[in-house]
Enzyme design. Structure first.
Site, PDB file in Angstrom:
ATOM      1  CB  CYS A 112      -0.944   0.006   1.200  1.00 18.19           C
ATOM      2  SG  CYS A 112      -2.062  -1.412   1.245  1.00 18.19           S
ATOM      3  CG  HIS A 249      -3.182   3.556   2.543  1.00 18.87           C
ATOM      4  ND1 HIS A 249      -3.845   3.125   1.404  1.00 18.87           N
ATOM      5  CD2 HIS A 249      -3.039   2.450   3.335  1.00 18.87           C
ATOM      6  CE1 HIS A 249      -4.087   1.832   1.515  1.00 18.87           C
ATOM      7  NE2 HIS A 249      -3.610   1.393   2.676  1.00 18.87           N
ATOM      8  CG  ASN A 279      -6.484  -1.008   1.612  1.00 19.42           C
ATOM      9  OD1 ASN A 279      -5.816  -0.581   0.670  1.00 19.42           O
ATOM     10  ND2 ASN A 279      -5.921  -1.513   2.695  1.00 19.42           N
TER      11      ASN A 279
END
Length: 322
Positions: A112, A249, A279
């Site tokens: 990520c 994020h 996500n």
């Protein structure tokens, strides 16, 4: 002195939307359970588009937004944990589709945090004087690694791509980037490759799913996000009041809420789109950045911080003037 700046952004998500209520039809969960714990209401699922397809559509938007010719692009970096092949990389496949020259193009994997790693690499490569216009993409078809029977993970992930054109500049717009990692030797967030093979048996390789210890990931994320924000401010002599926005994020709204409290930057300055996309791993930051700009929440001249954390455990953050 050579500097860099963000010249254009673009993003793309697949058409298919899966809501929390859709998930509840085949997993023991509910909209209230998911939303109250994560902030997620829905996510986009790729059913007939590969990672390179998503990357291509986001990249074309970023190139158009930057008002540059494909001939001007001299570097391509794709951040992804879900390439369509072990090789060639998404970047090389994308190179042909965009009609780019015979230039340096490669993939990186930092989960990520991947987009921040790619931004860091491209920033340094341009500042070396060797390159002028880098196309940086975070693209994921993360749902191909999702175990749809595991309610602790399947509710979290979605598919998307985001892209940025980073170009040489006379002004210092990319002020600082921090990247690092803390070895996740315990496998708190892991997706295994196929097993090693016994040649005489030559068993068929099987793809693993994502496995996550949510408690440990939460502990890491809520510690590293405030630290990165404070470190970026401290080492560049800025105060939190100088920051117009934080683009984090989008992993879990609770993590962003806690970072907001710990740093003392109000939620009105914290960008959120997790409710729409979940996500999306390496695509999360560039997708959020593009939306923040297109919605007018980030404007030319604004000073913002972007931060990410992910498997590895990796982390990254940047202080940028738009």
């Amino acid at each position: 002195m050579i500097y860099t700046k963000i010249k254009g952004t673009g993003s793309y998500v697949p058409e298919k939307v899966m809501t929390n209520d859709d998930l509840a039809k085949f997993v023991d969960t509910s909209d209230e359970w998911i939303a109250s714990r994560t902030g997620i209401r829905e996510r986009h699922i790729s059913v007939d588009e590969l990672t390179v397809d998503l990357a291509e559509k986001a990249a074309k938007k970023a190139i158009e937004d930057a008002n540059v010719s494909p001939d001007d692009i001299d570097l391509v970096i794709v951040a992804t944990v879900t390439p369509d092949y072990a090789f060639p990389g998404v970047a090389q496949l994308l190179q042909k589709r965009l009609g780019l020259n015979e230039i340096m193009a490669f993939d990186i994997n930092a989960a990520c945090s991947g987009f921040l790693y790619a931004l860091n690499i491209a920033d340094k490569m341009i500042k070396s004087g060797a390159f002028k216009n880098a196309l940086i993409i975070g693209a994921e078809t993360l749902t191909r690694l999702t175990d749809w029977s595991d309610r602790n993970t399947c509710v979290l992930f979605g598919d998307a791509a985001g892209a940025v054109v980073l170009s040489v500049s006379d002004t210092n717009n990319i002020k600082d980037i921090i990247c690092g990692s803390i070895s996740d030797d315990q496998g708190y967030l892991i997706c295994k490759n196929g097993d090693l093979k016994v040649p005489e048996i030559n068993a068929i390789s099987e793809q693993d799913h994502i496995h996550m210890n949510g408690r440990e990931v939460f502990k890491f994320a809520t510690r590293i996000m405030p630290k990165m924000i404070n470190d970026l401010l401290d080492r560049n002599d800025y105060n939190k009041e100088d920051i117009n926005y934080v683009v984090a994020h989008q992993a879990n709204q609770r993590i962003i809420d806690k970072a907001s409290r710990d740093v003392g930057i109000g939620m009105e300055k914290m960008f959120l789109n997790i409710h729409k996309y979940g996500n999306t791993s390496a695509a999360s930051v560039p997708l959020a950045l593009d939306e923040a700009i297109k919605e007018g929440k980030l404007k030319p001249g604004d000073l913002f911080i972007t931060v990410a954390f992910g498997g590895g455990f990796s982390y990254g953050g940047a202080l940028i003037e738009l």
